[in-house]
Design an enzyme around this catalytic site. Structure first.
Site, PDB file in Angstrom:
ATOM      1  N   GLN A  90     -53.434  20.429  59.211  1.00 46.27           N
ATOM      2  CA  GLN A  90     -52.669  20.290  60.455  1.00 46.27           C
ATOM      3  C   GLN A  90     -53.603  19.824  61.566  1.00 46.27           C
ATOM      4  O   GLN A  90     -53.158  19.480  62.650  1.00 46.27           O
ATOM      5  CB  GLN A  90     -52.050  21.635  60.863  1.00 46.27           C
ATOM      6  CG  GLN A  90     -51.092  22.216  59.844  1.00 46.27           C
ATOM      7  CD  GLN A  90     -50.692  23.618  60.235  1.00 46.27           C
ATOM      8  OE1 GLN A  90     -49.734  23.820  60.975  1.00 46.27           O
ATOM      9  NE2 GLN A  90     -51.438  24.608  59.757  1.00 46.27           N
ATOM     10  N   HIS A 108     -50.662  15.931  61.011  1.00 44.30           N
ATOM     11  CA  HIS A 108     -50.435  15.755  62.460  1.00 44.30           C
ATOM     12  C   HIS A 108     -51.247  14.603  63.019  1.00 44.30           C
ATOM     13  O   HIS A 108     -51.434  14.505  64.233  1.00 44.30           O
ATOM     14  CB  HIS A 108     -50.763  17.068  63.191  1.00 44.30           C
ATOM     15  CG  HIS A 108     -49.838  18.179  62.815  1.00 44.30           C
ATOM     16  ND1 HIS A 108     -50.100  19.506  63.081  1.00 44.30           N
ATOM     17  CD2 HIS A 108     -48.641  18.172  62.163  1.00 44.30           C
ATOM     18  CE1 HIS A 108     -49.107  20.257  62.628  1.00 44.30           C
ATOM     19  NE2 HIS A 108     -48.217  19.468  62.055  1.00 44.30           N
ATOM     20  N   CYS A 119     -46.404  -2.342  68.333  1.00 44.78           N
ATOM     21  CA  CYS A 119     -46.509  -2.942  66.986  1.00 44.78           C
ATOM     22  C   CYS A 119     -47.136  -1.980  65.978  1.00 44.78           C
ATOM     23  O   CYS A 119     -47.206  -2.275  64.792  1.00 44.78           O
ATOM     24  CB  CYS A 119     -47.316  -4.252  67.066  1.00 44.78           C
ATOM     25  SG  CYS A 119     -49.079  -3.997  67.363  1.00 44.78           S
ATOM     26  N   GLY A 176     -56.779  29.492  57.994  1.00 43.60           N
ATOM     27  CA  GLY A 176     -56.978  29.290  59.434  1.00 43.60           C
ATOM     28  C   GLY A 176     -55.796  28.728  60.174  1.00 43.60           C
ATOM     29  O   GLY A 176     -55.953  27.906  61.071  1.00 43.60           O
TER      30      GLY A 176
HETATM   31  N1  APR Z   1     -61.516  31.438  60.293  1.00 39.13           N
HETATM   32  C1  APR Z   1     -60.223  31.420  59.857  1.00 39.13           C
HETATM   33  N2  APR Z   1     -59.152  31.521  60.681  1.00 39.13           N
HETATM   34  C2  APR Z   1     -59.410  31.673  61.999  1.00 39.13           C
HETATM   35  C3  APR Z   1     -60.722  31.722  62.535  1.00 39.13           C
HETATM   36  C4  APR Z   1     -61.799  31.595  61.619  1.00 39.13           C
HETATM   37  N3  APR Z   1     -63.088  31.637  62.035  1.00 39.13           N
HETATM   38  N4  APR Z   1     -60.628  31.879  63.889  1.00 39.13           N
HETATM   39  C5  APR Z   1     -59.304  31.927  64.183  1.00 39.13           C
HETATM   40  N5  APR Z   1     -58.576  31.812  63.056  1.00 39.13           N
HETATM   41  C6  APR Z   1     -57.122  31.805  62.909  1.00 39.13           C
HETATM   42  C7  APR Z   1     -56.363  32.556  63.983  1.00 39.13           C
HETATM   43  O1  APR Z   1     -56.242  33.921  63.613  1.00 39.13           O
HETATM   44  C8  APR Z   1     -55.014  31.839  63.952  1.00 39.13           C
HETATM   45  O2  APR Z   1     -54.166  32.437  62.983  1.00 39.13           O
HETATM   46  O3  APR Z   1     -56.719  30.465  63.040  1.00 39.13           O
HETATM   47  C9  APR Z   1     -55.364  30.422  63.491  1.00 39.13           C
HETATM   48  C10 APR Z   1     -55.265  29.390  64.601  1.00 39.13           C
HETATM   49  O4  APR Z   1     -53.917  29.278  64.945  1.00 39.13           O
HETATM   50  P1  APR Z   1     -53.444  28.113  65.944  1.00 39.13           P
HETATM   51  O5  APR Z   1     -54.365  28.055  67.110  1.00 39.13           O
HETATM   52  O6  APR Z   1     -51.969  28.320  66.157  1.00 39.13           O
HETATM   53  O7  APR Z   1     -53.668  26.751  65.111  1.00 39.13           O
HETATM   54  P2  APR Z   1     -52.729  26.144  63.998  1.00 39.13           P
HETATM   55  O8  APR Z   1     -52.129  27.218  63.150  1.00 39.13           O
HETATM   56  O9  APR Z   1     -53.520  25.099  63.310  1.00 39.13           O
HETATM   57  O10 APR Z   1     -51.560  25.425  64.855  1.00 39.13           O
HETATM   58  C11 APR Z   1     -50.648  24.633  64.115  1.00 39.13           C
HETATM   59  O11 APR Z   1     -49.670  23.828  66.150  1.00 39.13           O
HETATM   60  O12 APR Z   1     -50.426  23.286  68.247  1.00 39.13           O
HETATM   61  C12 APR Z   1     -49.863  22.765  67.093  1.00 39.13           C
HETATM   62  O13 APR Z   1     -50.099  20.674  66.078  1.00 39.13           O
HETATM   63  C13 APR Z   1     -50.821  21.776  66.510  1.00 39.13           C
HETATM   64  O14 APR Z   1     -51.714  21.610  64.296  1.00 39.13           O
HETATM   65  C14 APR Z   1     -51.401  22.529  65.329  1.00 39.13           C
HETATM   66  C15 APR Z   1     -50.252  23.435  64.919  1.00 39.13           C
END
Ligand code: APR
Length: 227
Positions: A90, A108, A119, A176
């Site tokens: 993502q 994404h 284009c 993550g």
């Molecule tokens: N290792 C593993 N996971 C981690 C770590 C780490 N060191 N640090 C934080 N996390 C976890 C957090 O607990 C959380 O669950 O990573 C996750 C981050 O969540 P988000 O910030 O919501 O990111 P993501 O899940 O990728 O968001 C999905 O939402 O904003 C849109 O398009 C954007 O791709 C993104 C999508």
């Protein structure tokens, strides 16, 4: 069990130890008072593309100092470990590719690419901050970040491939991600529905935790290389 077909779905958490701010972990979730899902939206591209570019160029500036971490490098090795490995992300930070993963499914898009609004011509803007060109050199139209914004569809081929691999895999890792944004997160449910063994790697609980067969409360950079 020796898994034959493995899928890993990654989110912002896998890049946290590279210094890339996550979206929902506090910190970068607001830009000039706008929540990120407002500034990163299809409506803002229509109404105020320069503002969208300011936010994306700011993030691209932050990324200049970010390097892949051991989790990215470990996943780049999994192509050789399993008969069939599919990496779906993502993330738009390009760190999987920088770590050597050569066929990442980028659900994404990628913040190091821009594309013509008319284009569709694609431009590699890695390392060019602020982005250049601002207008397409073929048709003269404005260029935009090649990233899927809120309110936009995912690239059809990317999602279709990811869904096909989720259906057929034996083992599916969710690494993550806060597991809040569909349809990306739906891939884990599709895998589960088709009999895959689900493993979550995340220091925090997520809505996906209960669906997973195993949840590992650990940082990706520390735990993924141990797998
Ligand atoms: N290792 C593993 N996971 C981690 C770590 C780490 N060191 N640090 C934080 N996390 C976890 C957090 O607990 C959380 O669950 O990573 C996750 C981050 O969540 P988000 O910030 O919501 O990111 P993501 O899940 O990728 O968001 C999905 O939402 O904003 C849109 O398009 C954007 O791709 C993104 C999508």
């Amino acid at each position: 069990m020796k898994a034959r077909s493995v899928v890993a779905l990654t989110g912002a958490g896998i890049s946290a130890e590279s210094g890339v701010p996550t979206f929902r972990g506090g910190g970068s979730a607001v830009w000039k008072g706008m929540p990120f899902d407002q500034i990163s939206s299809a409506r803002m591209v229509r109404e105020n593309l320069p503002e969208v570019w300011e936010w994306f160029d700011y993030r691209r500036g932050v990324l200049r100092d970010c390097r892949p971490n051991p989790a990215h490098f470990a996943l780049a090795e999994w192509k050789r470990r399993f008969a069939e490995f599919t990496l779906v992300t993502q993330n738009v930070d390009d760190l999987h590719r920088a770590a050597g993963s050569d066929d990442v499914i980028e659900l994404h898009g990628n913040i190091q690419r821009s594309r013509c609004t008319r284009c569709g011509k694609s431009f590699d803007i890695a390392g060019i901050v602020p982005h250049e060109p601002d207008r397409c050199d073929d048709c003269g139209s404005k260029v935009r970040p090649d990233v899927v914004l809120f309110g936009e569809m995912l690239p059809y081929d990317a999602f279709e491939t990811a869904e096909r691999m989720a259906r057929k895999c034996d083992l599916f890792f969710v690494i993550g991600t806060s597991a809040l944004v569909y349809p990306a997160v739906g891939l884990a449910e599709i895998a589960k529905h088709h009999g895959a063994f689900l493993v979550e790697i995340n220091p925090e609980e997520t809505p996906m935790s209960d669906v997973c067969d195993v949840t590992i409360r650990a940082k990706a950079g520390e735990f993924v290389p141990l797998l």
